[in-house]
Design a protein around this motif. Structure first.
Motif, PDB file in Angstrom:
ATOM      1  N   ALA A   1     -19.371  10.135 -58.366  1.00 21.76           N
ATOM      2  CA  ALA A   1     -18.180  10.170 -57.515  1.00 21.76           C
ATOM      3  C   ALA A   1     -18.288   9.171 -56.376  1.00 21.76           C
ATOM      4  CB  ALA A   1     -17.969  11.579 -56.966  1.00 21.76           C
ATOM      5  N   ILE A   2     -19.468   9.054 -55.790  1.00 16.21           N
ATOM      6  CA  ILE A   2     -19.669   8.087 -54.705  1.00 16.21           C
ATOM      7  C   ILE A   2     -19.486   6.666 -55.224  1.00 16.21           C
ATOM      8  CG2 ILE A   2     -21.364   7.184 -53.076  1.00 16.21           C
ATOM      9  CD1 ILE A   2     -22.516  10.003 -52.879  1.00 16.21           C
ATOM     10  N   SER A   3     -19.988   6.393 -56.421  1.00 12.56           N
ATOM     11  CA  SER A   3     -19.809   5.070 -57.014  1.00 12.56           C
ATOM     12  C   SER A   3     -18.332   4.775 -57.268  1.00 12.56           C
ATOM     13  CB  SER A   3     -20.596   4.970 -58.323  1.00 12.56           C
ATOM     14  OG  SER A   3     -21.977   5.189 -58.108  1.00 12.56           O
ATOM     15  N   ALA A   4     -17.591   5.778 -57.728  1.00 12.77           N
ATOM     16  CA  ALA A   4     -16.163   5.584 -57.979  1.00 12.77           C
ATOM     17  C   ALA A   4     -15.416   5.301 -56.680  1.00 12.77           C
ATOM     18  CB  ALA A   4     -15.582   6.817 -58.664  1.00 12.77           C
TER      19      ALA A   4
ATOM     20  N   ALA B   1     -16.687   4.071 -53.913  1.00  9.16           N
ATOM     21  CA  ALA B   1     -17.102   2.752 -53.431  1.00  9.16           C
ATOM     22  C   ALA B   1     -16.387   1.649 -54.194  1.00  9.16           C
ATOM     23  CB  ALA B   1     -18.612   2.602 -53.558  1.00  9.16           C
ATOM     24  N   LEU B   2     -16.250   1.798 -55.501  1.00  7.46           N
ATOM     25  CA  LEU B   2     -15.574   0.778 -56.301  1.00  7.46           C
ATOM     26  C   LEU B   2     -14.090   0.705 -55.953  1.00  7.46           C
ATOM     27  CD1 LEU B   2     -15.912  -1.336 -58.478  1.00  7.46           C
ATOM     28  CD2 LEU B   2     -15.493   0.418 -60.199  1.00  7.46           C
ATOM     29  N   PHE B   3     -13.463   1.865 -55.759  1.00  5.81           N
ATOM     30  CA  PHE B   3     -12.065   1.867 -55.325  1.00  5.81           C
ATOM     31  C   PHE B   3     -11.913   1.100 -54.014  1.00  5.81           C
ATOM     32  CE2 PHE B   3     -11.056   5.743 -57.986  1.00  5.81           C
ATOM     33  CZ  PHE B   3     -10.078   5.113 -58.729  1.00  5.81           C
ATOM     34  N   SER B   4     -12.825   1.345 -53.084  1.00  8.89           N
ATOM     35  CA  SER B   4     -12.753   0.694 -51.775  1.00  8.89           C
ATOM     36  C   SER B   4     -12.957  -0.813 -51.893  1.00  8.89           C
ATOM     37  CB  SER B   4     -13.798   1.301 -50.831  1.00  8.89           C
ATOM     38  OG  SER B   4     -13.796   0.633 -49.587  1.00  8.89           O
ATOM     39  N   VAL B   5     -13.939  -1.229 -52.686  1.00  9.66           N
ATOM     40  CA  VAL B   5     -14.208  -2.664 -52.849  1.00  9.66           C
ATOM     41  C   VAL B   5     -13.005  -3.369 -53.475  1.00  9.66           C
ATOM     42  CG1 VAL B   5     -15.616  -4.345 -54.090  1.00  9.66           C
ATOM     43  CG2 VAL B   5     -16.705  -2.422 -52.935  1.00  9.66           C
ATOM     44  N   LEU B   6     -12.436  -2.774 -54.508  1.00  7.81           N
ATOM     45  CA  LEU B   6     -11.281  -3.389 -55.166  1.00  7.81           C
ATOM     46  C   LEU B   6     -10.089  -3.473 -54.225  1.00  7.81           C
ATOM     47  CD1 LEU B   6     -11.434  -1.743 -58.716  1.00  7.81           C
ATOM     48  CD2 LEU B   6     -12.223  -4.007 -58.039  1.00  7.81           C
ATOM     49  N   TYR B   7      -9.871  -2.420 -53.443  1.00  7.42           N
ATOM     50  CA  TYR B   7      -8.724  -2.422 -52.533  1.00  7.42           C
ATOM     51  C   TYR B   7      -8.900  -3.455 -51.420  1.00  7.42           C
ATOM     52  CZ  TYR B   7      -5.544  -0.976 -48.837  1.00  7.42           C
ATOM     53  OH  TYR B   7      -4.596  -0.979 -47.858  1.00  7.42           O
ATOM     54  N   THR B   8     -10.057  -3.464 -50.790  1.00  9.22           N
ATOM     55  CA  THR B   8     -10.263  -4.383 -49.669  1.00  9.22           C
ATOM     56  C   THR B   8     -10.312  -5.835 -50.132  1.00  9.22           C
ATOM     57  OG1 THR B   8     -12.661  -3.965 -49.867  1.00  9.22           O
ATOM     58  CG2 THR B   8     -11.437  -2.697 -48.222  1.00  9.22           C
ATOM     59  N   TRP B   9     -10.882  -6.091 -51.312  1.00 12.91           N
ATOM     60  CA  TRP B   9     -10.941  -7.472 -51.792  1.00 12.91           C
ATOM     61  C   TRP B   9      -9.553  -8.009 -52.110  1.00 12.91           C
ATOM     62  CZ3 TRP B   9     -15.202 -10.624 -52.093  1.00 12.91           C
ATOM     63  CH2 TRP B   9     -15.025 -11.854 -52.739  1.00 12.91           C
ATOM     64  N   ASN B  10      -8.682  -7.144 -52.624  1.00 15.81           N
ATOM     65  CA  ASN B  10      -7.333  -7.573 -52.994  1.00 15.81           C
ATOM     66  C   ASN B  10      -6.320  -7.376 -51.870  1.00 15.81           C
ATOM     67  OD1 ASN B  10      -8.080  -8.245 -55.680  1.00 15.81           O
ATOM     68  ND2 ASN B  10      -7.980  -6.085 -56.253  1.00 15.81           N
TER      69      ASN B  10
ATOM     70  N   VAL C   1     -16.180   5.289 -64.454  1.00 14.26           N
ATOM     71  CA  VAL C   1     -15.524   6.174 -65.420  1.00 14.26           C
ATOM     72  C   VAL C   1     -16.106   7.578 -65.332  1.00 14.26           C
ATOM     73  CG1 VAL C   1     -15.109   6.587 -67.869  1.00 14.26           C
ATOM     74  CG2 VAL C   1     -14.947   4.276 -66.951  1.00 14.26           C
ATOM     75  N   GLU C   2     -17.428   7.683 -65.212  1.00 12.75           N
ATOM     76  CA  GLU C   2     -18.069   8.989 -65.120  1.00 12.75           C
ATOM     77  C   GLU C   2     -17.638   9.728 -63.861  1.00 12.75           C
ATOM     78  OE1 GLU C   2     -22.599  10.901 -65.154  1.00 12.75           O
ATOM     79  OE2 GLU C   2     -22.279   8.745 -65.264  1.00 12.75           O
ATOM     80  N   GLY C   3     -17.543   9.002 -62.751  1.00 13.08           N
ATOM     81  CA  GLY C   3     -17.149   9.638 -61.501  1.00 13.08           C
ATOM     82  C   GLY C   3     -15.725  10.150 -61.534  1.00 13.08           C
ATOM     83  N   VAL C   4     -14.824   9.384 -62.159  1.00  6.93           N
ATOM     84  CA  VAL C   4     -13.430   9.803 -62.221  1.00  6.93           C
ATOM     85  C   VAL C   4     -13.250  10.969 -63.177  1.00  6.93           C
ATOM     86  CG1 VAL C   4     -11.104   9.078 -62.856  1.00  6.93           C
ATOM     87  CG2 VAL C   4     -12.578   7.548 -61.563  1.00  6.93           C
ATOM     88  N   THR C   5     -13.907  10.915 -64.334  1.00 11.54           N
ATOM     89  CA  THR C   5     -13.726  11.974 -65.333  1.00 11.54           C
ATOM     90  C   THR C   5     -14.386  13.278 -64.906  1.00 11.54           C
ATOM     91  OG1 THR C   5     -15.689  11.133 -66.505  1.00 11.54           O
ATOM     92  CG2 THR C   5     -13.537  10.373 -67.248  1.00 11.54           C
ATOM     93  N   LEU C   6     -15.502  13.205 -64.158  1.00 10.95           N
ATOM     94  CA  LEU C   6     -16.181  14.426 -63.743  1.00 10.95           C
ATOM     95  C   LEU C   6     -15.593  15.038 -62.478  1.00 10.95           C
ATOM     96  CD1 LEU C   6     -19.942  13.555 -64.373  1.00 10.95           C
ATOM     97  CD2 LEU C   6     -18.392  14.881 -65.801  1.00 10.95           C
TER      98      LEU C   6
END
Length: 288
Positions: free
Chosen positions: A205-208, A210-219, A278-283
Protein backbone atom coordinates in the motif's frame (compact mmCIF):
# COMPACT_ATOMS: atom_id res chain seq x y z
CA UNK A 1 5.38 -40.95 -22.28
CA UNK A 2 2.82 -38.07 -22.31
CA UNK A 3 0.41 -38.10 -25.17
CA UNK A 4 1.00 -35.41 -27.84
CA UNK A 5 -1.71 -32.78 -28.11
CA UNK A 6 -3.30 -32.74 -31.57
CA UNK A 7 -2.72 -29.71 -33.73
CA UNK A 8 -6.41 -28.80 -33.99
CA UNK A 9 -6.67 -28.82 -30.18
CA UNK A 10 -3.71 -26.44 -29.90
CA UNK A 11 -5.29 -24.17 -32.50
CA UNK A 12 -8.61 -24.19 -30.64
CA UNK A 13 -6.88 -23.37 -27.34
CA UNK A 14 -5.04 -20.49 -29.00
CA UNK A 15 -8.26 -19.08 -30.46
CA UNK A 16 -10.01 -19.35 -27.09
CA UNK A 17 -7.08 -17.59 -25.42
CA UNK A 18 -7.18 -14.78 -27.99
CA UNK A 19 -10.94 -14.43 -27.58
CA UNK A 20 -10.66 -14.27 -23.80
CA UNK A 21 -8.05 -11.52 -23.99
CA UNK A 22 -9.32 -9.73 -27.11
CA UNK A 23 -10.58 -6.68 -25.22
CA UNK A 24 -7.29 -6.38 -23.35
CA UNK A 25 -5.35 -6.70 -26.59
CA UNK A 26 -7.47 -4.00 -28.27
CA UNK A 27 -7.08 -1.69 -25.26
CA UNK A 28 -3.32 -2.29 -25.14
CA UNK A 29 -2.95 -1.51 -28.85
CA UNK A 30 -5.08 1.63 -28.47
CA UNK A 31 -2.85 2.87 -25.64
CA UNK A 32 0.43 1.90 -27.30
CA UNK A 33 -0.22 3.38 -30.75
CA UNK A 34 0.17 7.05 -29.64
CA UNK A 35 3.39 6.17 -27.80
CA UNK A 36 4.77 4.37 -30.85
CA UNK A 37 3.80 7.34 -33.04
CA UNK A 38 5.61 9.76 -30.70
CA UNK A 39 8.77 7.65 -30.65
CA UNK A 40 8.83 7.21 -34.44
CA UNK A 41 8.23 10.92 -35.02
CA UNK A 42 11.05 11.79 -32.61
CA UNK A 43 13.45 9.87 -34.87
CA UNK A 44 12.47 11.66 -38.09
CA UNK A 45 13.93 14.68 -39.81
CA UNK A 46 11.90 17.87 -39.81
CA UNK A 47 10.71 17.32 -43.40
CA UNK A 48 9.67 13.74 -42.65
CA UNK A 49 7.77 14.82 -39.54
CA UNK A 50 5.75 17.31 -41.62
CA UNK A 51 4.96 14.69 -44.27
CA UNK A 52 2.53 11.76 -44.18
CA UNK A 53 5.28 9.20 -43.64
CA UNK A 54 4.99 7.02 -40.55
CA UNK A 55 8.40 5.33 -40.60
CA UNK A 56 11.62 7.35 -40.26
CA UNK A 57 14.19 6.80 -42.97
CA UNK A 58 16.90 7.28 -41.97
CA UNK A 59 16.65 7.30 -38.18
CA UNK A 60 17.81 10.67 -36.85
CA UNK A 61 19.11 9.92 -33.35
CA UNK A 62 20.65 13.36 -33.26
CA UNK A 63 17.27 14.83 -32.29
CA UNK A 64 17.83 13.76 -28.70
CA UNK A 65 21.23 15.39 -28.46
CA UNK A 66 19.84 18.55 -30.05
CA UNK A 67 17.33 18.81 -27.22
CA UNK A 68 20.07 18.99 -24.60
CA UNK A 69 21.89 21.71 -26.53
CA UNK A 70 18.72 23.70 -27.21
CA UNK A 71 17.01 23.90 -23.81
CA UNK A 72 18.06 23.27 -20.17
CA UNK A 73 16.21 19.98 -19.94
CA UNK A 74 18.57 18.73 -17.23
CA UNK A 75 17.50 21.61 -14.99
CA UNK A 76 13.84 20.94 -15.67
CA UNK A 77 14.31 17.26 -14.89
CA UNK A 78 16.19 18.04 -11.68
CA UNK A 79 13.44 20.41 -10.55
CA UNK A 80 10.79 17.79 -11.30
CA UNK A 81 12.81 15.18 -9.43
CA UNK A 82 13.15 17.49 -6.42
CA UNK A 83 9.43 18.28 -6.45
CA UNK A 84 8.37 14.64 -6.83
CA UNK A 85 10.81 13.16 -4.29
CA UNK A 86 10.40 15.74 -1.50
CA UNK A 87 6.62 15.87 -1.93
CA UNK A 88 6.34 12.07 -1.86
CA UNK A 89 8.56 11.73 1.20
CA UNK A 90 6.57 14.37 3.03
CA UNK A 91 3.27 12.80 2.00
CA UNK A 92 4.28 9.40 3.36
CA UNK A 93 5.73 10.76 6.62
CA UNK A 94 2.58 12.76 7.33
CA UNK A 95 -0.13 10.45 5.97
CA UNK A 96 1.00 7.13 7.46
CA UNK A 97 0.60 8.14 11.16
CA UNK A 98 -2.73 9.84 10.41
CA UNK A 99 -4.03 6.75 8.61
CA UNK A 100 -2.90 4.58 11.53
CA UNK A 101 -4.73 6.85 13.99
CA UNK A 102 -7.92 6.61 11.92
CA UNK A 103 -7.72 2.83 11.59
CA UNK A 104 -6.25 1.42 14.84
CA UNK A 105 -6.58 4.06 17.57
CA UNK A 106 -9.91 4.71 19.26
CA UNK A 107 -10.62 8.30 20.22
CA UNK A 108 -13.67 10.49 20.47
CA UNK A 109 -14.75 12.04 17.19
CA UNK A 110 -12.57 9.78 15.05
CA UNK A 111 -15.26 8.94 12.50
CA UNK A 112 -16.42 12.55 12.23
CA UNK A 113 -12.88 13.79 11.59
CA UNK A 114 -12.31 11.04 9.03
CA UNK A 115 -15.53 12.05 7.27
CA UNK A 116 -14.25 15.63 7.19
CA UNK A 117 -11.04 14.38 5.56
CA UNK A 118 -13.08 12.56 2.92
CA UNK A 119 -15.09 15.71 2.22
CA UNK A 120 -11.89 17.47 1.17
CA UNK A 121 -11.58 14.96 -1.68
CA UNK A 122 -14.73 16.48 -3.18
CA UNK A 123 -13.32 20.01 -3.05
CA UNK A 124 -11.96 21.09 -6.45
CA UNK A 125 -8.41 22.40 -6.48
CA UNK A 126 -9.51 25.62 -8.16
CA UNK A 127 -11.67 26.55 -5.16
CA UNK A 128 -8.75 26.92 -2.77
CA UNK A 129 -6.02 28.02 -5.16
CA UNK A 130 -6.65 31.80 -4.79
CA UNK A 131 -6.53 32.00 -0.97
CA UNK A 132 -3.57 29.63 -0.89
CA UNK A 133 -1.70 31.75 -3.41
CA UNK A 134 -2.38 34.88 -1.35
CA UNK A 135 -1.17 33.09 1.78
CA UNK A 136 2.10 31.98 0.15
CA UNK A 137 2.61 35.45 -1.32
CA UNK A 138 2.43 37.01 2.15
CA UNK A 139 4.91 34.61 3.73
CA UNK A 140 8.35 36.17 4.03
CA UNK A 141 10.98 33.59 5.02
CA UNK A 142 14.04 35.54 6.23
CA UNK A 143 13.63 38.10 3.48
CA UNK A 144 12.91 35.54 0.75
CA UNK A 145 9.51 35.18 -0.90
CA UNK A 146 8.29 31.64 -1.54
CA UNK A 147 6.42 32.53 -4.73
CA UNK A 148 8.69 31.60 -7.61
CA UNK A 149 10.16 28.60 -5.74
CA UNK A 150 9.11 24.98 -5.43
CA UNK A 151 8.33 25.22 -1.71
CA UNK A 152 4.63 26.13 -2.12
CA UNK A 153 4.33 22.88 -4.08
CA UNK A 154 6.31 20.71 -1.66
CA UNK A 155 5.31 21.91 1.82
CA UNK A 156 1.53 21.17 1.59
CA UNK A 157 2.34 17.50 1.04
CA UNK A 158 4.02 17.41 4.47
CA UNK A 159 0.61 18.11 6.03
CA UNK A 160 -1.04 14.95 4.75
CA UNK A 161 -3.13 14.07 1.73
CA UNK A 162 -6.76 12.96 1.90
CA UNK A 163 -6.50 10.30 -0.81
CA UNK A 164 -3.29 8.82 0.65
CA UNK A 165 -4.82 8.77 4.13
CA UNK A 166 -7.92 7.00 2.84
CA UNK A 167 -5.98 4.40 0.86
CA UNK A 168 -3.58 3.63 3.72
CA UNK A 169 -6.37 3.48 6.28
CA UNK A 170 -8.27 0.93 4.22
CA UNK A 171 -5.16 -1.24 3.99
CA UNK A 172 -4.35 -0.92 7.71
CA UNK A 173 -7.84 -2.20 8.50
CA UNK A 174 -7.05 -5.46 6.67
CA UNK A 175 -4.09 -6.19 8.98
CA UNK A 176 -5.18 -8.75 11.61
CA UNK A 177 -5.60 -7.23 15.05
CA UNK A 178 -3.84 -10.24 16.60
CA UNK A 179 -0.45 -9.03 15.35
CA UNK A 180 -0.92 -5.66 17.01
CA UNK A 181 -2.20 -7.22 20.25
CA UNK A 182 0.85 -9.50 20.39
CA UNK A 183 3.11 -6.45 20.05
CA UNK A 184 1.21 -4.67 22.84
CA UNK A 185 1.61 -7.70 25.10
CA UNK A 186 5.36 -7.51 24.49
CA UNK A 187 5.30 -3.92 25.74
CA UNK A 188 5.40 -2.04 22.44
CA UNK A 189 3.83 1.38 22.26
CA UNK A 190 1.68 2.53 19.37
CA UNK A 191 4.56 4.29 17.62
CA UNK A 192 6.75 1.20 17.79
CA UNK A 193 3.87 -0.97 16.59
CA UNK A 194 3.47 1.36 13.63
CA UNK A 195 7.15 1.32 12.70
CA UNK A 196 7.95 -2.34 13.37
CA UNK A 197 4.72 -4.19 12.55
CA UNK A 198 2.35 -2.11 10.43
CA UNK A 199 4.91 -0.61 8.06
CA UNK A 200 6.41 -4.00 7.27
CA UNK A 201 3.02 -5.47 6.44
CA UNK A 202 1.82 -2.40 4.53
CA UNK A 203 4.68 -2.15 2.03
CA UNK A 204 2.41 -2.79 -0.99
CA UNK A 205 0.00 0.00 0.00
CA UNK A 206 2.84 2.40 0.79
CA UNK A 207 4.43 1.63 -2.58
CA UNK A 208 1.12 2.29 -4.34
CA UNK A 209 0.65 5.63 -2.55
CA UNK A 210 4.24 6.63 -3.31
CA UNK A 211 3.81 5.76 -6.99
CA UNK A 212 0.55 7.70 -7.17
CA UNK A 213 2.33 10.71 -5.67
CA UNK A 214 5.33 10.48 -8.01
CA UNK A 215 3.13 10.20 -11.09
CA UNK A 216 0.94 13.10 -10.01
CA UNK A 217 3.75 15.48 -9.08
CA UNK A 218 5.83 14.64 -12.16
CA UNK A 219 2.89 15.34 -14.47
CA UNK A 220 1.56 18.30 -12.49
CA UNK A 221 1.27 21.40 -14.64
CA UNK A 222 -1.29 23.74 -13.09
CA UNK A 223 0.33 24.36 -9.68
CA UNK A 224 3.93 24.68 -10.96
CA UNK A 225 2.72 27.11 -13.62
CA UNK A 226 0.96 29.14 -10.94
CA UNK A 227 3.84 29.32 -8.46
CA UNK A 228 7.03 29.14 -10.56
CA UNK A 229 5.79 30.12 -14.04
CA UNK A 230 7.58 33.48 -13.89
CA UNK A 231 10.90 31.98 -12.74
CA UNK A 232 12.49 29.88 -15.54
CA UNK A 233 15.21 28.64 -13.17
CA UNK A 234 12.59 26.65 -11.21
CA UNK A 235 10.56 25.34 -14.13
CA UNK A 236 9.64 21.67 -13.90
CA UNK A 237 9.61 19.34 -16.90
CA UNK A 238 5.92 19.84 -17.67
CA UNK A 239 6.26 23.63 -17.91
CA UNK A 240 9.51 23.37 -19.85
CA UNK A 241 7.95 20.98 -22.34
CA UNK A 242 4.98 23.32 -22.83
CA UNK A 243 7.25 26.30 -23.48
CA UNK A 244 9.44 24.23 -25.81
CA UNK A 245 6.39 23.19 -27.80
CA UNK A 246 5.30 26.82 -28.16
CA UNK A 247 8.74 27.82 -29.46
CA UNK A 248 9.24 24.82 -31.76
CA UNK A 249 5.68 24.02 -32.79
CA UNK A 250 6.74 23.53 -36.43
CA UNK A 251 9.62 21.18 -35.54
CA UNK A 252 7.53 18.21 -34.50
CA UNK A 253 10.52 15.86 -34.46
CA UNK A 254 12.23 17.90 -31.72
CA UNK A 255 8.95 18.35 -29.85
CA UNK A 256 8.34 14.60 -29.85
CA UNK A 257 11.93 13.91 -28.78
CA UNK A 258 11.50 16.26 -25.82
CA UNK A 259 8.21 14.53 -24.99
CA UNK A 260 9.92 11.12 -24.95
CA UNK A 261 12.63 12.42 -22.63
CA UNK A 262 10.02 13.81 -20.23
CA UNK A 263 7.95 10.60 -20.29
CA UNK A 264 10.89 8.21 -19.90
CA UNK A 265 11.51 8.62 -16.13
CA UNK A 266 7.81 8.11 -15.34
CA UNK A 267 7.60 4.98 -17.47
CA UNK A 268 10.75 3.52 -15.92
CA UNK A 269 9.48 4.17 -12.38
CA UNK A 270 6.09 2.66 -13.18
CA UNK A 271 7.46 -0.54 -14.71
CA UNK A 272 9.94 -1.02 -11.85
CA UNK A 273 7.21 -0.58 -9.24
CA UNK A 274 4.41 -2.21 -11.21
CA UNK A 275 4.20 -5.35 -9.10
CA UNK A 276 4.09 -3.49 -5.79
CA UNK A 277 1.60 -0.99 -7.25
CA UNK A 278 -0.85 -3.65 -8.45
CA UNK A 279 -0.51 -5.63 -5.22
CA UNK A 280 -1.08 -2.55 -3.09
CA UNK A 281 -4.20 -1.52 -4.99
CA UNK A 282 -5.75 -4.99 -5.12
CA UNK A 283 -5.06 -5.76 -1.45
CA UNK A 284 -6.48 -2.45 -0.25
CA UNK A 285 -9.95 -3.51 0.83
CA UNK A 286 -13.02 -1.48 1.67
CA UNK A 287 -13.30 -2.66 5.25
CA UNK A 288 -14.52 -0.24 7.85
Amino acid sequence: KPRAVPRHVKRRRLLVLIADHSLLVVAAVAFLLPVVFIILTSLMTNDQALSSRLWPSPFRWRNYTDIFSTVPIWRWTLNSFMYASLATIGLLISSIPIAYAFSRLRWRGRDAVFLLVLVTLMLPQQVTVVPLYVMWAKIDFFGHHLIGTLWPLILPNWLGDAFAIFLLRQFFLTIPEEYLDAARVDGCGEFRILTTVVLRMAKPAISAVALFSVLYTWNDFFLPLLYVGENPDNWVASIGLSQFRNLHQVQWNLTMAATVLVMAPVLVVFFLAQKAFVEGVTLTGVKG
